[in-house]
Design a protein around this motif. Structure first.
Motif, short mmCIF file in Angstrom:
data_model
loop_
_atom_site.label_atom_id
_atom_site.label_comp_id
_atom_site.label_asym_id
_atom_site.label_seq_id
_atom_site.Cartn_x
_atom_site.Cartn_y
_atom_site.Cartn_z
N VAL A 183 -23.37 -38.31 -12.55
CA VAL A 183 -21.88 -38.65 -12.61
C VAL A 183 -21.33 -40.32 -12.96
N ASP A 184 -22.34 -41.34 -11.99
CA ASP A 184 -22.14 -42.08 -12.50
C ASP A 184 -23.27 -43.11 -13.78
N TRP A 185 -24.92 -41.65 -13.24
CA TRP A 185 -25.14 -42.47 -14.53
C TRP A 185 -24.82 -41.83 -15.82
N LEU A 186 -24.44 -40.96 -16.07
CA LEU A 186 -23.56 -40.48 -17.44
C LEU A 186 -22.84 -41.50 -17.48
N GLU A 187 -21.76 -42.15 -16.94
CA GLU A 187 -21.00 -42.83 -17.38
C GLU A 187 -22.17 -44.20 -17.87
N SER A 188 -22.81 -44.91 -17.00
CA SER A 188 -23.79 -45.59 -17.31
C SER A 188 -23.95 -45.41 -18.77
N ARG A 189 -24.77 -44.22 -18.77
CA ARG A 189 -24.75 -43.29 -20.10
C ARG A 189 -24.13 -43.54 -21.86
N ASP A 228 -24.25 -37.95 -2.07
CA ASP A 228 -24.06 -37.66 -3.12
C ASP A 228 -24.50 -37.48 -4.80
N VAL A 229 -25.47 -36.17 -4.63
CA VAL A 229 -25.95 -35.56 -5.90
C VAL A 229 -25.24 -35.91 -7.43
N PRO A 230 -24.18 -34.72 -7.31
CA PRO A 230 -22.85 -35.08 -8.27
C PRO A 230 -22.11 -36.08 -8.51
N ALA A 231 -22.15 -36.82 -8.01
CA ALA A 231 -21.48 -38.76 -8.71
C ALA A 231 -22.11 -39.13 -8.76
N THR A 232 -23.43 -39.15 -8.25
CA THR A 232 -24.97 -40.05 -8.36
C THR A 232 -25.34 -40.18 -9.66
N SER A 292 -16.30 -30.57 -11.15
CA SER A 292 -15.30 -31.15 -9.97
C SER A 292 -15.11 -32.94 -10.24
N GLU A 293 -16.79 -33.36 -10.63
CA GLU A 293 -17.00 -35.00 -9.90
C GLU A 293 -15.86 -35.60 -11.17
N LEU A 294 -16.44 -35.24 -12.46
CA LEU A 294 -16.02 -35.65 -13.73
C LEU A 294 -13.99 -35.73 -13.88
N ARG A 295 -13.58 -34.17 -13.55
CA ARG A 295 -12.62 -34.37 -13.41
C ARG A 295 -11.77 -35.26 -12.58
N ASP A 296 -12.10 -35.08 -11.14
CA ASP A 296 -12.17 -36.02 -10.40
C ASP A 296 -11.41 -37.85 -10.82
N ASP A 306 -15.49 -31.64 -31.46
CA ASP A 306 -14.69 -32.48 -31.45
C ASP A 306 -14.00 -33.54 -30.57
N GLY A 307 -14.58 -35.00 -30.26
CA GLY A 307 -14.20 -35.79 -29.77
C GLY A 307 -15.23 -36.41 -28.62
N VAL A 308 -15.87 -35.38 -28.10
CA VAL A 308 -16.89 -35.72 -27.59
C VAL A 308 -18.29 -36.85 -27.28
N ASP A 309 -18.18 -37.42 -26.34
CA ASP A 309 -18.25 -38.30 -26.77
C ASP A 309 -20.12 -38.49 -26.19
N ILE A 310 -20.36 -37.45 -25.55
CA ILE A 310 -21.84 -37.54 -24.63
C ILE A 310 -22.19 -35.78 -24.69
N VAL A 311 -23.11 -34.55 -24.78
CA VAL A 311 -23.39 -33.75 -24.32
C VAL A 311 -23.97 -33.95 -23.12
N VAL A 312 -23.77 -32.98 -21.92
CA VAL A 312 -24.72 -32.71 -20.79
C VAL A 312 -25.23 -30.83 -20.54
N ASP A 313 -26.70 -30.39 -21.37
CA ASP A 313 -26.93 -29.26 -21.35
C ASP A 313 -27.54 -28.81 -19.69
N ARG A 314 -25.91 -27.74 -19.90
CA ARG A 314 -26.44 -26.92 -18.82
C ARG A 314 -26.90 -25.23 -18.68
N CYS A 315 -27.26 -25.27 -20.47
CA CYS A 315 -27.38 -23.12 -20.57
C CYS A 315 -28.63 -23.09 -19.19
N LEU A 316 -28.16 -22.18 -18.97
CA LEU A 316 -29.57 -21.22 -17.92
C LEU A 316 -30.47 -20.36 -18.34
N ALA A 317 -30.06 -20.24 -20.07
CA ALA A 317 -31.28 -20.27 -20.61
C ALA A 317 -32.02 -20.51 -21.28
N THR A 318 -32.95 -21.01 -21.30
CA THR A 318 -34.62 -22.19 -21.86
C THR A 318 -34.74 -21.89 -23.43
#
Lengths: 287, 60
Positions: free
Chosen positions: A273-279, A267-271, A19-23, A48-60
């Motif tokens: 996403v701030d960090w992802l943007e800076s990455r 706002d944890v997700p906002a923070t 939601s934070e990313l889309r907003d 294709d076209g992805v700038d950064i990948v975030v791993d949110r896999c539940l299975a280790t």
């Protein structure tokens, strides 16, 4: 930016992030790892076209392999596969914390129930036996007596698969009925909460009560060092209070933050996403 | 959107259930009938399946 999100289950945590990313107008590419085929030469089309990948896999297991593949495709991935490999394994986690001189509970690893018994007897009762891979406090045993130790070791040796024959034995830390979770981005604390329970396990996933707490300078210093020890990234650093100080028992690499977001003013997700943007900006600058 | 609901078929009981209007593919919801975890596998048309059982290596 276009953020690829690796997942197999969209929990509340992922939903907050999406939601934070889309907003903010970012493109989100959801990548269900159950449906993809990861070749050693070429990435699946989903990337294709992805700038950064975030791993949110539940299975280790998936998290460890998929981050390796994404890294091999030369795509920036959060978290780094080496960080995932360290954090996914409690023995490696403890090793890097100890190597970095960070206070962490005394721990031994043994490979037979006889040597495990020697460790347990030396730690004394109670002590703790944990699986090297696992989360949410599952299959953790607080061992109060020799009888219990013998039974648990026999069960593990007889019923468990090979990872359960790596016995991870740890001193029991007398914490004040709570432990502390700090979510951090590259060692910078985002927010912290205490997780309290009458049970010796205080995981939020096991129903511990949560409340926001202030981050002391000492906590911030330990979080920064623990983050560096595992290679940085978006992490959950778990600490226990030991009288006038702290001990870091583990660092988590696919950190859940919904409980923290509920109790914290931050706002944890906002923070995050701030960090992802800076990455991503950092990648663009160095490219 | 979050306050709106949509109707979907519960894959376990076959009954119609109300689910949040902003669900997305991959999301896990609890069945209001059985309490079982259900996974949203399609949005248009809406389709739910029983979510996979918890596995040993799941977690943070």
């Amino acid at each position: 930016m276009n953020v690829g999100v690796l997942y197999s289950r969209i929990r509340r945590d992922e939903k907050l992030l999406l939601s934070e990313l889309r907003d903010r107008g970012h493109e989100v590419t959801k990548i269900d790892v159950r449906k993809e085929r990861f070749g050693v030469h070429e990435p699946p089309q989903a990337f294709d076209g992805v700038d950064i990948v975030v791993d949110r896999c539940l299975a280790t297991s998936r998290s460890r392999y998929v981050t390796r593949f994404v890294d091999a495709y030369d795509l920036p991935v959060v978290n780094d596969p080496e960080t995932a490999a360290i954090c996914a394994d409690k023995a490696r986690n403890s090793l890097v914390l100890a190597e970095a001189g960070i206070p962490t509970p005394a721990t031994e690893v043994t490979f037979t129930k006889e040597s495990a018994m020697e460790s347990i007897e030396e730690f004394g009762y109670p002590c703790v036996l944990k699986p090297v891979i696992g989360s949410w406090g599952r299959l953790m045993a607080k061992i109060d007596s020799r009888d219990a130790a013998e039974a648990i070791l026999e069960h593990k040796e007889t019923l468990g698969h090979y990872e359960h024959k790596v016995f991870y034995i740890q001193e029991f830390v007398e914490k004040p009925g709570r432990d502390i979770r700090v979510v951090a981005t590259d060692g910078e604390p985002v927010a912290a909460m205490a997780r309290s329970s009458d049970h010796w396990l205080t995981n939020a996933a096991r129903g511990a009560e949560t409340e926001a707490i202030e981050i002391t300078d000492e906590m911030a210093d330990l979080v920064e060092r623990a983050s560096e020890a595992v290679g940085g990234g978006l992490l959950g650093v778990d600490l226990m209070e030991t009288g006038d100080s702290y001990t870091v028992h583990e660092v988590n690499h696919t950190v859940e933050f919904k409980a923290l977001n509920e109790v914290s003013d931050v706002d944890v997700p906002a923070t995050v996403v701030d960090w992802l943007e800076s990455r991503v900006r950092g990648v663009e600058v160095t490219a | 959107m979050a306050d709106e609901t949509i109707t979907a078929e519960d894959p376990i009981t076959g009954e119609e259930i109300e689910i949040p209007g902003d669900v997305e593919v991959g999301e896990i919801i609890d069945s209001p009938i059985t309490g079982a975890e259900l996974e949203v596998v399609s949005i248009d048309p809406i389709a739910l399946e029983e979510a996979p059982e918890l596995e040993e290596d799941w977690g943070e």
